[in-house]
Design an enzyme around this catalytic site. Sequence first.
Site, PDB file in Angstrom:
ATOM      1  N   TYR A   1     -26.350   0.622  -4.790  1.00  0.00           N
ATOM      2  CA  TYR A   1     -26.691   1.968  -3.591  1.00  0.00           C
ATOM      3  C   TYR A   1     -27.278   2.402  -3.724  1.00  0.00           C
ATOM      4  O   TYR A   1     -28.694   2.389  -2.691  1.00  0.00           O
ATOM      5  CB  TYR A   1     -25.541   2.580  -2.754  1.00  0.00           C
TER       6      TYR A   1
ATOM      7  N   GLY B   1     -23.404   3.784  13.888  1.00  0.00           N
ATOM      8  CA  GLY B   1     -22.444   4.895  12.607  1.00  0.00           C
ATOM      9  C   GLY B   1     -22.586   6.146  13.065  1.00  0.00           C
ATOM     10  O   GLY B   1     -22.686   6.414  13.982  1.00  0.00           O
TER      11      GLY B   1
HETATM   12  N1  LIG Z   1     -22.361   8.694   5.500  1.00  0.00           N
HETATM   13  C1  LIG Z   1     -23.738   9.467   3.883  1.00  0.00           C
HETATM   14  O1  LIG Z   1     -22.098  10.083   3.159  1.00  0.00           O
HETATM   15  C2  LIG Z   1     -24.368   9.459   4.083  1.00  0.00           C
HETATM   16  C3  LIG Z   1     -25.101  10.890   3.267  1.00  0.00           C
HETATM   17  C4  LIG Z   1     -26.723   9.925   2.549  1.00  0.00           C
HETATM   18  C5  LIG Z   1     -26.626   9.543   3.607  1.00  0.00           C
HETATM   19  N2  LIG Z   1     -26.727   8.812   4.455  1.00  0.00           N
HETATM   20  C6  LIG Z   1     -27.773   8.069   5.069  1.00  0.00           C
HETATM   21  O2  LIG Z   1     -27.430   7.796   6.269  1.00  0.00           O
HETATM   22  C7  LIG Z   1     -27.484   7.072   7.059  1.00  0.00           C
HETATM   23  C8  LIG Z   1     -27.233   6.842   8.259  1.00  0.00           C
HETATM   24  O3  LIG Z   1     -25.222   6.835   7.545  1.00  0.00           O
HETATM   25  P1  LIG Z   1     -24.291   7.045   7.825  1.00  0.00           P
HETATM   26  O4  LIG Z   1     -23.425   7.424   6.975  1.00  0.00           O
HETATM   27  O5  LIG Z   1     -24.394   6.552   9.657  1.00  0.00           O
HETATM   28  O6  LIG Z   1     -23.312   5.300   7.837  1.00  0.00           O
HETATM   29  P2  LIG Z   1     -22.591   4.535   8.532  1.00  0.00           P
HETATM   30  O7  LIG Z   1     -22.086   5.279   9.651  1.00  0.00           O
HETATM   31  O8  LIG Z   1     -21.605   3.250   8.300  1.00  0.00           O
HETATM   32  O9  LIG Z   1     -23.648   3.753   9.553  1.00  0.00           O
HETATM   33  C9  LIG Z   1     -24.823   2.617   9.375  1.00  0.00           C
HETATM   34  C10 LIG Z   1     -24.355   2.038  10.859  1.00  0.00           C
HETATM   35  O10 LIG Z   1     -25.755   1.044  10.368  1.00  0.00           O
HETATM   36  C11 LIG Z   1     -25.219  -0.469  11.084  1.00  0.00           C
HETATM   37  N3  LIG Z   1     -26.152  -1.212  10.298  1.00  0.00           N
HETATM   38  C12 LIG Z   1     -25.783  -1.955   8.617  1.00  0.00           C
HETATM   39  N4  LIG Z   1     -26.281  -2.840   8.662  1.00  0.00           N
HETATM   40  C13 LIG Z   1     -27.247  -3.319   9.764  1.00  0.00           C
HETATM   41  C14 LIG Z   1     -28.287  -4.413  10.487  1.00  0.00           C
HETATM   42  N5  LIG Z   1     -28.428  -5.286   9.389  1.00  0.00           N
HETATM   43  N6  LIG Z   1     -28.182  -4.141  11.919  1.00  0.00           N
HETATM   44  C15 LIG Z   1     -28.519  -3.098  12.106  1.00  0.00           C
HETATM   45  N7  LIG Z   1     -27.048  -2.040  12.202  1.00  0.00           N
HETATM   46  C16 LIG Z   1     -26.922  -2.315  10.752  1.00  0.00           C
HETATM   47  C17 LIG Z   1     -23.648  -0.328  10.529  1.00  0.00           C
HETATM   48  O11 LIG Z   1     -23.288  -1.503  10.774  1.00  0.00           O
HETATM   49  P3  LIG Z   1     -21.557  -1.722  10.602  1.00  0.00           P
HETATM   50  O12 LIG Z   1     -20.597  -1.279  11.203  1.00  0.00           O
HETATM   51  O13 LIG Z   1     -21.889  -2.704  12.283  1.00  0.00           O
HETATM   52  O14 LIG Z   1     -21.956  -2.747   9.782  1.00  0.00           O
HETATM   53  C18 LIG Z   1     -23.365   1.188  11.336  1.00  0.00           C
HETATM   54  O15 LIG Z   1     -23.080   1.141  12.376  1.00  0.00           O
HETATM   55  C19 LIG Z   1     -28.105   6.017   6.109  1.00  0.00           C
HETATM   56  O16 LIG Z   1     -29.188   5.313   5.858  1.00  0.00           O
HETATM   57  C20 LIG Z   1     -27.393   6.341   4.481  1.00  0.00           C
HETATM   58  O17 LIG Z   1     -27.969   5.884   3.416  1.00  0.00           O
HETATM   59  C21 LIG Z   1     -25.071   9.007   4.794  1.00  0.00           C
END
Ligand SMILES: NC(=O)c1ccc[n+]([C@@H]2O[C@H](COP(=O)([O-])OP(=O)(O)OC[C@H]3O[C@@H](n4cnc5c(N)ncnc54)[C@H](OP(=O)(O)O)[C@@H]3O)[C@@H](O)[C@H]2O)c1
Length: 285
Positions: A124, A10
């Site tokens: 979410y 991610g």
């Molecule tokens: N993006 C934002 O704006 C934001 C803001 C605040 C907090 N966060 C938090 O930050 C964290 C990371 O977010 P991010 O922005 O890096 O999101 P992201 O780019 O969507 O990355 C999430 C990753 O988790 C993987 N994943 C999903 N289901 C899974 C499973 N069952 N087992 C293993 N891996 C799995 C996804 O793989 P696939 O691609 O294969 O599904 C993806 O690689 C999350 O906890 C999110 O809630 C994000």
Amino acid sequence: MKILLLGAAGQIGHALTATMPEGCDLLALDRNALDITDTAALTALIASEQAQAAINAAAYTDVDAAEAHEEEAFGINAEAPRAIAAACARSGTRLVHISTDYVFDGTATTPYRPDARPAPLGVYGRSKLAGEQAVQEYPDALLIRSAWVYDAHGRNFLDTMLRLMTERNEIRVVADQTGTPTHAKSLARAIWALLDAEARGIHHFTDAGKTSWHGFAKAIEAKARELGLLDGCTVTPTTAADYGAPAPRPAFSVLDCRGTWPITGTPQDWNDELDGVLAERKAAA
Ligand SMILES: NC(=O)c1ccc[n+]([C@@H]2O[C@H](COP(=O)([O-])OP(=O)(O)OC[C@H]3O[C@@H](n4cnc5c(N)ncnc54)[C@H](OP(=O)(O)O)[C@@H]3O)[C@@H](O)[C@H]2O)c1
């Protein structure tokens, strides 16, 4: 120090790998290497690796799709973190878990402190809050809430805006939701600093300042045009009600991060971080 990174593919997973401190032995696992909903595999891995810390950057992050996929969102965002936390507690592995500004309802008018009362509006946010509560059963866990995360690469608001601004002459962007755009690498550096300081409990971290999605999009358009990344696009403000996204979002979700700054240092303003990210994007173009 041996660290397990879950959800390594991610955008925050990538940023954590890119900013990893020297001397860190990082075992970075994407979904293919470890599906965090596979409790047996997860428990066996954490027990056998005996890492000093595990960072959970895996999550179900599609805010709109979560409305129709509640069970899947809760499985990944709530049940899996519960199992990760239990396995970490058993093997003496410190847990770092990432959460979101979307646990708040957005009715505040001043930035949310880490101890503010969560009241998520959508699936979410509810699933992320359930994950927070599961992880907090283990007092040693470190929980970091961030917001509006983007990077030069990966699926995020910046990437979507640059694509739409290339395809269209005009786009409409929501102007009545306020938050703080945060560079994934600022967040990653903050996570490493908090881990190094052996911080625990809830910490907030975003870049500095605040804007609306419309303000963020306007800044992207102006800066990208200046760098020659696009010809120009009119960015028109709209309301969340008119835009009509499937999931409700908080109208105001600025996080009060001051308690974290003694450990992470004071972050740059989101506008300055955006300059750096767009320069990186241009260098890769
Ligand atoms: N993006 C934002 O704006 C934001 C803001 C605040 C907090 N966060 C938090 O930050 C964290 C990371 O977010 P991010 O922005 O890096 O999101 P992201 O780019 O969507 O990355 C999430 C990753 O988790 C993987 N994943 C999903 N289901 C899974 C499973 N069952 N087992 C293993 N891996 C799995 C996804 O793989 P696939 O691609 O294969 O599904 C993806 O690689 C999350 O906890 C999110 O809630 C994000």
